[in-house]
Design a protein around this motif. Structure first.
Motif, PDB file in Angstrom:
ATOM      1  N   VAL A 112      22.746  -5.774  24.985  1.00 14.31           N
ATOM      2  CA  VAL A 112      22.284  -7.164  24.940  1.00 14.31           C
ATOM      3  C   VAL A 112      20.929  -7.237  25.634  1.00 14.31           C
ATOM      4  O   VAL A 112      20.826  -7.113  26.856  1.00 14.31           O
ATOM      5  CB  VAL A 112      23.310  -8.108  25.593  1.00 14.31           C
ATOM      6  N   THR A 123      19.363  -8.414  29.561  1.00  8.76           N
ATOM      7  CA  THR A 123      20.372  -8.776  30.571  1.00  8.76           C
ATOM      8  C   THR A 123      20.210  -7.908  31.808  1.00  8.76           C
ATOM      9  O   THR A 123      21.015  -7.979  32.725  1.00  8.76           O
ATOM     10  CB  THR A 123      21.798  -8.620  30.007  1.00  8.76           C
ATOM     11  N   ILE A 150      19.362 -10.459  20.309  1.00 11.14           N
ATOM     12  CA  ILE A 150      19.480  -9.009  20.297  1.00 11.14           C
ATOM     13  C   ILE A 150      18.194  -8.421  19.719  1.00 11.14           C
ATOM     14  O   ILE A 150      17.797  -8.723  18.586  1.00 11.14           O
ATOM     15  CB  ILE A 150      20.697  -8.552  19.471  1.00 11.14           C
ATOM     16  N   ILE A 185      26.669 -13.556  20.709  1.00  7.99           N
ATOM     17  CA  ILE A 185      26.446 -12.321  21.468  1.00  7.99           C
ATOM     18  C   ILE A 185      27.718 -11.954  22.224  1.00  7.99           C
ATOM     19  O   ILE A 185      28.285 -12.772  22.954  1.00  7.99           O
ATOM     20  CB  ILE A 185      25.253 -12.492  22.428  1.00  7.99           C
TER      21      ILE A 185
END
Length: 739
Positions: A282, A285, A322, A724
């Motif tokens: 992801v 992050t 993404i 997600i």
């Protein structure tokens, strides 16, 4: 404030009562043999020791007064003993063998009792226990507590949810003072590291009586690590590796105490790459966190004080979609850079039969948010390298400075009554320095007065109290707002049958609207909406009834908690159908709401198989508006089952292993602007223990979460609208070494 400080210094100088000593033995109730290394702890003066090889202990420099001693050791029932100093000088304390885990001191409630003696239901978990179960950080760890969840933005940003309420409805306390870190934002995390936090306490339900505004939904109380015992020193370092993010955290600390002075310090560093789901990483992050904590304490005669300082700097990537798959750890644009300074002091003056507690705090929160379009597009820079923040300004920068005080006086015990009166207050300024402005500059002043009593009858304990609060907000636009609220609480605890304890608590709470709700006019990274505040909002006011039943014997523990929470003027966001800057406009509105649900738990530890533990818990909450529409961000029902074994080997002490299955059910009770969420099962397991390494203790842990690499989305994930997934399989390896 100056008057309070002068009074404290005056009392510290003039109240020099004689110092006393106490000694005694701790024995097994059946064999009468002395117990080695039993812990002796004075809760009020925060001073303790341990028994020697004969079960003997002694403590010096105890001021005159009435105190509670807690005596605990693994494998025995924790016992609380009331003593009067100097009348009590020699004790013999008998402990009963038990497979039940040792009870801890509950700090977040005013009378500092064991949970078994407490009228309020408070959950207590050690940070060591939460991390042993594979928690990546603090916000992840608290989700292991029944009735507590977290609204997350990726892995790095999490906000506590207690029985369906979050953000400004849940108050966080750290180092004994209320934490103020601009928690109004959905994508604003705690800004705290789990390093140097010893335990977590959760009050589920309105705690405005004790803490004022923002405790309408409950309190997350974080207890810092204790100083070392008198005339001892210790050092430790630890490290953890996380396979999913190829991340790590390390920390090291040292503490030392003599008879009067004590100090400690601890530093930590954490870095994580983007977390990986079953199919992809992801993007953005990733995050980096640096943390430093220090403490200094002094105790002599009838005065004790401690000062603590914590600075935390976090650079947090804000995920949007993404994109590039990478294991780099430097956040990309957009990202947050947050520095949080927390100063606190806690002082107590002891009188013969009363005490004065003064807690002071100062929090300086500096939040910067950087966005793509503020970067110089002509400048060729590798985004994976460290960003030079001097080259471009923060799109949003807010500094929040908060000074607060909490003064409580414990009156002399009068018959069956223990009573505390107090005053609490806060001065807070919000200032803008960035290119954009979400909320205007403002100054907030709070003041509250309270009184609470604990009454000990023969068969029932009663706790009651009342409080009045005023909040004044002076906003740079010329708007001024005043909010007032009167609240009360009443609770009962009694044994309704053999081994069955019942608690009933009735309490009101309130929350004054925050600056974002009153004055917002804009959007920033991490949100997909343009928010407009409502200056006409009223207090949120609630009333909650809470019932808890607990059965406990040598084989089984069982509990059931139920609550009903009615909230008047519940504040929520709703779209009006228009757009600004290609983003939907959301307005702050109010409507009455109701939340209800509870938790049920079972813990089987069959005697004589004391090493075996079978645990199960179920939690549920439903939230509705008065028009019967469901509230947003209500956690799905969940069921947790744990099989745990404990063991000791010649080469391994405090050994344990566990396997856990968490079942999260479908969430179909959704607001008009949410989509339903499918349920899922997550399998976790772990083991650990300690052993001697170079004559010192080393502890190792190995744990795995989402072992089946399940693809799922949590209903409270803010990445859910983009489809997600949450984190996939993660294996954590940890080592702690004590010097």
């Amino acid at each position: 404030m100056r008057i309070l400080l002068n009074m404290l210094l005056f009392l510290a100088i003039t109240n020099l009562y004689a110092q006393n000593s106490i000694k005694g033995t701790v024995v097994d109730a059946n064999t009468k043999q002395g117990l080695v290394y039993a812990n002796i702890y004075f809760t009020e003066i925060e001073k303790g020791t341990a028994t020697n090889e004969n079960g003997f202990f002694s403590l010096e420099s105890i001021p005159s007064g009435n105190y509670k001693i807690l005596v605990s050791i693994l494998g025995y029932e924790t016992k609380s003993v009331n003593v009067s100093i100097p009348n009590t000088t020699d004790l013999e304390i008998s402990l009963t063998p038990s497979a039940i885990e040792m009870e801890a001191v509950i700090v977040s409630t005013p009378f500092h009792k064991l949970q078994s003696e407490n009228v309020m239901k408070v959950e207590h978990k050690t940070m060591q226990n939460l991390k042993a179960k594979g928690a990546v950080n603090l916000s992840d760890g608290i989700t292991n507590i029944a009735g507590v969840e977290s609204v997350t933005t990726g892995l790095s940003i999490g906000k506590p949810v207690i029985r369906g309420l979050s953000s400004n409805r849940v108050l966080v306390y750290a180092q004994g003072v209320r934490l103020e870190n601009q928690q109004f934002g959905d994508e604003h995390g705690l800004g705290l590291s789990d390093s140097g936090i010893e335990s977590v306490e959760v009050i589920k339900g309105p705690a405005s009586l004790l803490y004022g505004s923002d405790a309408l939904g409950g309190v997350l109380y974080l207890n810092p690590e204790k100083f070392s015992q008198s005339n001892t020193s210790s050092a430790d370092f630890s490290g953890n590796y996380f396979s999913n993010t190829q991340g790590f955290n390390t920390n090291a600390g040292y503490k030392s105490s003599d008879e009067h002075f004590k100090f400690l310090f601890r530093g930590s560093l954490t870095e994580h790459a983007d977390y990986k789901s079953n199919t992809y990483r992801v993007t953005n992050t990733r995050f980096r966190e640096q943390d430093f904590k220090a403490g200094l304490g002094y105790q002599k005669n009838s005065f004790k004080t401690e000062f603590r300082y914590n600075v935390n700097n976090s650079k947090l990537g804000i995920p949007e979609e993404i994109g590039e798959q990478s294991t780099l750890k430097t956040p990309m644009l957009p990202y947050q850079n947050i520095t949080n300074h927390l100063f606190s002091s806690k002082s107590t003056v002891f009188f013969n039969k009363s005490r004065l507690d003064i807690n002071l705090g100062y929090i300086y929160n500096d939040r910067k948010e950087f966005e793509e379009h503020h970067h110089d597009e002509d400048e060729e820079e590798d985004e994976h390298e460290e960003h030079n923040e001097e080259a471009f300004e923060a799109a949003l920068r807010m500094k929040l400075k908060t000074a607060n005080y909490d003064v409580k006086f414990t009156l002399p015990k009068l018959g069956k009554f223990e009573t505390i009166v107090g005053v609490q207050g806060m001065n807070q300024t919000n200032s803008n320095y960035g290119e954009e402005q979400l909320i205007p500059d403002a100054t907030t002043n709070d003041v509250g007065v309270l009184a609470t009593s604990h009454i000990h009858f023969e068969k029932v304990d009663v706790q009651l109290g009342a409080r009045f609060d005023n909040r004044h907000i002076d906003i740079a636009t010329g708007l001024q707002k005043d909010f007032n609220s009167f609240n009360g609480a009443l609770g009962f605890k009694t044994n309704i049958a053999n081994n069955v304890t019942a608690r009933v608590n009735l309490a009101s709470g309130f929350r004054a609207p925050n600056l974002a709700e009153l004055t917002s006019d804009g959007s920033h990274e991490g949100t997909n909406r343009y928010e407009i505040g409502n200056p006409d909002l009223d207090n949120e006011q609630n009333f909650q009834s809470d019932i808890a039943l607990e059965f406990k014997n040598e084989h089984v523990e069982f509990f059931v908690n139920g609550f009903y929470n009615k909230i008047n003027n519940y504040i929520y966001l709703s779209p009006d159908g228009s757009e600004i800057d290609n983003k939907p406009v959301f307005l702050y509105l109010q409507n009455d709401a109701n939340l209800y649900g509870g938790e049920v738990g079972l813990h089987i530890h069959p005697h004589p198989l004391d090493w075996l533990h079978i645990e199960s818990s179920f939690e549920t909450v439903t939230g509705k508006q008065a028009n019967n529409d469901y509230l947003p961000l209500i956690p799905a029902n969940s069921l947790t089952n744990i099989l745990r074994v404990e063991f000791d080997k010649p080469w391994l002490n405090k050994g344990y292993s566990f396997i856990k299955l968490t079942t999260t059910f479908n969430q179909n009770n959704i607001s008009a602007f949410e989509t339903s969420t499918n349920g899922y099962n997550l399998l976790s397991a772990g083991l650990g223990g300690s052993f001697k390494l170079f004559k010192n203790e080393a502890a190792v842990t190995l744990s795995g979460t989402n072992l089946t690499n399940k693809t799922y989305i949590n209903h409270l994930s803010r990445l859910k609208p983009d489809g997600i997934f949450n984190m996939g399989r993660n294996i954590t390896v940890g080592l702690t070494y004590n010097l």
